[in-house]
Design an enzyme around this catalytic site. Structure first.
Site: not given
Ligand SMILES: *Cc1c(COP(=O)(O)O)cnc(C)c1O
Length: 390
Positions: A72-73, A153, A201, A203, A239, A327
């Site tokens: 997602g990042t 999130n 994403s 995971h 790849t 923190c």
């Molecule tokens: C976890 C998350 C991401 C990042 O996804 P990754 O696969 O961990 O890099 C981006 N946006 C939101 C809202 C998320 O909860």
């Protein structure tokens, strides 16, 4: 063994056993490089092609509109920076976003700001909701991109993306949404939403870590961020992470059939948890929107208790949750989302997020409520924050 209750599914989720099974051959016999034309390569390429179809089908896209990333990042970085660079001459150097986005959108926007772009941060109300009229007012002829997340999130608030996307389209600006937390918990259909770019994403939906997707509507201008070979139609070199990609495909195929049932189960668990907490623990506040909220997420302010202390005490009892502050420098600093929703000062460092998963049980929820009640009472007894009785 010590009891463990996992209520941090917005951070990550366990791999579905059916996903693990789908991946298995790619850890052993199907090891080819999908760029090679021999049969080893072809078998691997076939796995990717199938996954692309499975992903596309879940969100109502065409397979050609699906691009695999490292998560997602990366997908968020790519949407924001890739569109900004592609349109800087054609349109202008303005983008619009919100203060409650994931760090990968916020930091990408800040990077553009440091390099001469103008970034407008839309206001949000105390539920974390964006008003589509504010999008309309912020749009200019120079606006290349509007990026608003589909569901937050932390507090779980679901944004009016369909309305926002339609305003963007009328104004000729692209609309991107980070749907990482929405996919698998609500209907996410790119045609219905009308968005141009959408992130999710692996995971967070029971696939492996290190794989994500950027949906890019056909005809959209976007530059690649990762240059090299011809992978992903020349848009994302390297790849392919076949294991991740095949897992992502399988997870999407499962959710295509099962997400409504998942959402129903998660909502019942979330409501049980909320009702237990609100009825048994005084001086708590449920944050986020009362209705427009993810079925799995509840975020509480718990007065007179420090969020980090609460998290650690729950952890000692085997319960995994998230708090809303990092923190980093000794002093807890509320997250941008917590800051943006203007919590009463007494709650700002006293927040805790529960994000249930489809495999949690009612019994785990009841255990959590019991432990939380006990831990909060104990922490409040020793809290310097609590006003002494008059
Ligand atoms: C976890 C998350 C991401 C990042 O996804 P990754 O696969 O961990 O890099 C981006 N946006 C939101 C809202 C998320 O909860």
């Amino acid at each position: 063994m010590k009891r463990q209750v996992y209520l941090d599914n917005n951070s990550t989720t366990p791999i579905d056993p059916r996903v693990r099974e789908a991946i298995e051959p790619y850890l052993t016999t199907v090891f080819g490089n999908p760029s090679n034309i021999h049969c080893f390569g072809r078998d691997a390429a076939e796995g990717i092609a199938q996954a692309r179809e499975q992903v596309a089908e879940l969100i109502g896209a065409k397979p050609e509109e699906i691009f695999f990333t490292s998560g997602g990042t990366e997908a968020n970085n790519w949407a924001v920076k890739g569109v900004a660079i592609a349109l800087m001459l054609e349109k202008g150097k303005q983008i619009i976003t919100t203060p409650i986005e994931h760090a990968s959108v916020l930091a990408s926007a800040q990077y553009l700001e440091r390099n001469g772009w103008q970034v407008t941060y839309l206001p949000v109300d105390s539920y974390g909701l964006v008003d589509p009229e504010d999008v309309r007012r912020a749009l200019t002829k120079e606006t290349a991109l509007v990026s608003v997340m589909m569901a937050n999130n932390e507090i779980g608030t679901v944004e009016p993306i369909k309305e926002i996307a339609s305003i963007c389209r009328a104004a000729g600006a692209y609309c991107h949404t980070d749907a990482v937390c929405a996919v698998g918990k609500m209907k996410v259909d790119v045609a219905e939403l009308g968005v141009d770019l959408l992130t999710f994403s692996g995971h967070k939906i029971h696939a492996p870590k290190g794989v994500g997707v950027l949906y890019v509507r056909q005809g959209i201008s976007i530059h690649p961020l990762i240059h090299g070979g011809h992978h992903e139609k020349g848009m994302r070199a390297g790849t392919e992470n076949i294991i991740g990609i095949v897992g992502m495909g399988k997870a999407c195929a499962i959710l295509k059939d099962e997400w409504p049932e998942h959402a129903r189960r998660m909502l019942a668990l979330r409501q049980r948890l909320e009702q237990g907490i609100l009825s048994r623990i005084p001086d708590v506040r449920l944050n986020g929107h009362p209705e427009k909220r993810l079925p799995n997420t509840c975020h509480f302010g718990i007065a007179y208790v420090e969020g980090e202390a609460l998290l650690m005490n729950l952890d000692l009892e085997g319960i995994a949750v998230a708090s809303g502050s990092a923190c980093s420098s000794g002093e807890p600093e509320p997250s941008p989302t917590v800051k943006a929703i203007n919590l009463p000062p007494i709650m700002r460092n006293s927040v805790v997020r529960f994000s249930v998963g489809v495999d949690n049980t009612e019994e785990e929820i009841d255990y959590t409520i019991d432990v939380l009640e006990r831990v909060v009472r104990r922490l409040r007894e020793i809290s310097p924050l609590k006003p002494s009785p008059a």
